[in-house]
Design a protein around this motif. Structure first.
Motif, PDB file in Angstrom:
ATOM      1  N   MET A  49       0.821  -1.141   0.019  1.00 56.28           N
ATOM      2  CA  MET A  49      -0.164  -0.034   0.135  1.00 56.28           C
ATOM      3  C   MET A  49       0.952   1.234  -0.084  1.00 56.28           C
ATOM      4  O   MET A  49       1.914   1.283   0.603  1.00 56.28           O
ATOM      5  CB  MET A  49      -0.720   0.023   1.253  1.00 56.28           C
ATOM      6  N   THR A  50       0.551   2.034  -0.495  1.00 49.33           N
ATOM      7  CA  THR A  50       1.269   3.316  -0.985  1.00 49.33           C
ATOM      8  C   THR A  50       0.655   4.586  -0.114  1.00 49.33           C
ATOM      9  O   THR A  50      -0.627   4.567  -0.121  1.00 49.33           O
ATOM     10  CB  THR A  50       1.570   3.859  -2.193  1.00 49.33           C
ATOM     11  N   SER A  51       1.156   5.462   0.478  1.00 51.57           N
ATOM     12  CA  SER A  51       0.664   6.423   1.212  1.00 51.57           C
ATOM     13  C   SER A  51       1.646   7.654   1.097  1.00 51.57           C
ATOM     14  O   SER A  51       2.753   7.463   0.387  1.00 51.57           O
ATOM     15  CB  SER A  51       0.494   6.065   2.523  1.00 51.57           C
ATOM     16  N   GLY A  52       1.506   8.714   1.873  1.00 53.64           N
ATOM     17  CA  GLY A  52       2.288  10.005   1.803  1.00 53.64           C
ATOM     18  C   GLY A  52       3.126  10.084   3.012  1.00 53.64           C
ATOM     19  O   GLY A  52       2.787   9.450   4.075  1.00 53.64           O
ATOM     20  N   GLY A  72       7.371  13.505  -2.001  1.00 51.72           N
ATOM     21  CA  GLY A  72       6.974  14.243  -3.267  1.00 51.72           C
ATOM     22  C   GLY A  72       7.634  13.465  -4.521  1.00 51.72           C
ATOM     23  O   GLY A  72       8.958  13.396  -4.536  1.00 51.72           O
ATOM     24  N   ILE A  73       6.928  12.944  -5.608  1.00 53.26           N
ATOM     25  CA  ILE A  73       7.303  12.235  -6.529  1.00 53.26           C
ATOM     26  C   ILE A  73       7.846  13.286  -7.663  1.00 53.26           C
ATOM     27  O   ILE A  73       6.962  14.072  -7.861  1.00 53.26           O
ATOM     28  CB  ILE A  73       6.156  11.496  -7.217  1.00 53.26           C
ATOM     29  N   ARG A  89      10.286   9.185  -9.464  1.00 55.51           N
ATOM     30  CA  ARG A  89       9.189   8.386 -10.120  1.00 55.51           C
ATOM     31  C   ARG A  89       9.765   6.835 -10.029  1.00 55.51           C
ATOM     32  O   ARG A  89       8.923   5.801  -9.788  1.00 55.51           O
ATOM     33  CB  ARG A  89       8.500   8.745 -11.206  1.00 55.51           C
ATOM     34  N   ASP A  90      10.945   6.667 -10.850  1.00 59.47           N
ATOM     35  CA  ASP A  90      11.338   5.265 -10.906  1.00 59.47           C
ATOM     36  C   ASP A  90      11.868   4.630  -9.701  1.00 59.47           C
ATOM     37  O   ASP A  90      11.603   3.458  -9.701  1.00 59.47           O
ATOM     38  CB  ASP A  90      12.587   5.487 -12.122  1.00 59.47           C
ATOM     39  N   LEU A 102       6.558  -1.202   7.507  1.00 60.36           N
ATOM     40  CA  LEU A 102       6.305   0.282   6.834  1.00 60.36           C
ATOM     41  C   LEU A 102       8.038   0.727   6.499  1.00 60.36           C
ATOM     42  O   LEU A 102       8.856   0.443   7.117  1.00 60.36           O
ATOM     43  CB  LEU A 102       6.142   1.145   7.887  1.00 60.36           C
ATOM     44  N   TYR A 103       7.896   1.283   5.233  1.00 62.52           N
ATOM     45  CA  TYR A 103       9.090   1.975   4.770  1.00 62.52           C
ATOM     46  C   TYR A 103       8.679   3.349   4.277  1.00 62.52           C
ATOM     47  O   TYR A 103       7.540   3.743   3.953  1.00 62.52           O
ATOM     48  CB  TYR A 103       9.679   1.392   3.521  1.00 62.52           C
ATOM     49  N   LEU A 104       9.951   4.109   4.371  1.00 63.50           N
ATOM     50  CA  LEU A 104       9.893   5.568   3.661  1.00 63.50           C
ATOM     51  C   LEU A 104      10.383   5.607   2.410  1.00 63.50           C
ATOM     52  O   LEU A 104      11.611   5.005   2.129  1.00 63.50           O
ATOM     53  CB  LEU A 104      10.208   6.670   4.858  1.00 63.50           C
ATOM     54  N   GLY A 105       9.782   5.971   1.381  1.00 61.23           N
ATOM     55  CA  GLY A 105      10.277   6.060  -0.047  1.00 61.23           C
ATOM     56  C   GLY A 105      10.481   7.593  -0.082  1.00 61.23           C
ATOM     57  O   GLY A 105       9.637   8.405  -0.543  1.00 61.23           O
ATOM     58  N   VAL A 106      11.723   7.901   0.116  1.00 58.60           N
ATOM     59  CA  VAL A 106      12.394   9.069  -0.343  1.00 58.60           C
ATOM     60  C   VAL A 106      13.784   9.141  -0.593  1.00 58.60           C
ATOM     61  O   VAL A 106      14.412   8.040  -0.518  1.00 58.60           O
ATOM     62  CB  VAL A 106      12.253  10.190   1.117  1.00 58.60           C
TER      63      VAL A 106
END
Length: 175
Positions: free
Chosen positions: A10-13, A62-63, A94-95, A113-117
């Motif tokens: 699941m993606t979130s902000g 922010g993507i 984005r990639d 849980l992970y942070l995608g930054v």
């Protein structure tokens, strides 16, 4: 044929972490949703547990990247405004967002849980000034009180860490 994913992701902000004034944070940091959108995202993350489905949440910054040009467009228009003081922003290409999600779909033992930054948070004024320079636009000006009321940006300023994403074995293309 390839291997089937072993779980939903699941993606979130990442905007609803409670850190302010440049404080550092990661997936275990306290959350503080200040808007309905953030409250909804936080609540939806809790829905997965009672169902008994082992899943993973990735909170994305922010993507940016191809076809994600709103900041570039605003720089060209001269409508970027600088907030007074220092403000940190967290972004991900984005990639890398797609790559991290794919990586976690097939990971043998992911954390919940992970942070995608990106590897480092960026100071927003530096980003805005750099964009304006690259597109040949005038340097952004300091926002007025009216500008502050019109903006939809988060009010916080935090430095999110992707340490757990990197420790999971994901290698960022745009660190």
């Amino acid at each position: 044929m390839g291997r089937a994913p072993s779980r939903p992701v699941m993606t979130s902000g990442a905007a609803f972490y409670g850190q302010r004034r440049g404080a550092h944070g990661d997936g275990g940091s306290p959350t503080l949703a200040t808007q309905l959108r953030g409250e909804t995202r936080l609540a939806s993350g809790g829905l997965r547990s009672p169902c008994g489905i082992r899943s993973v949440v990735v909170r994305l910054g922010g993507i940016y990247g191809p076809r994600r040009t709103s900041l570039i467009d605003r720089a060209r228009e001269g409508s970027l405004k600088l907030r007074p003081g220092q403000h940190f922003t967290n972004r991900i290409h984005r990639d890398d967002a797609a790559g991290l999600i794919h990586h976690l779909l097939f990971h043998d033992a992911p954390a919940p849980l992970y942070l995608g930054v990106d590897n480092e948070s960026a100071e927003e004024a530096e980003v805005y000034r750099g964009l304006a320079k690259q597109v040949g636009a005038p340097e952004p000006t300091i926002e007025t009180e009216g500008d502050a009321q019109d903006r939809r940006r988060s009010t916080g300023s935090k430095r999110c860490s992707n340490r757990l994403s990197r420790e999971s074995g994901y290698e960022f293309y745009y660190p």
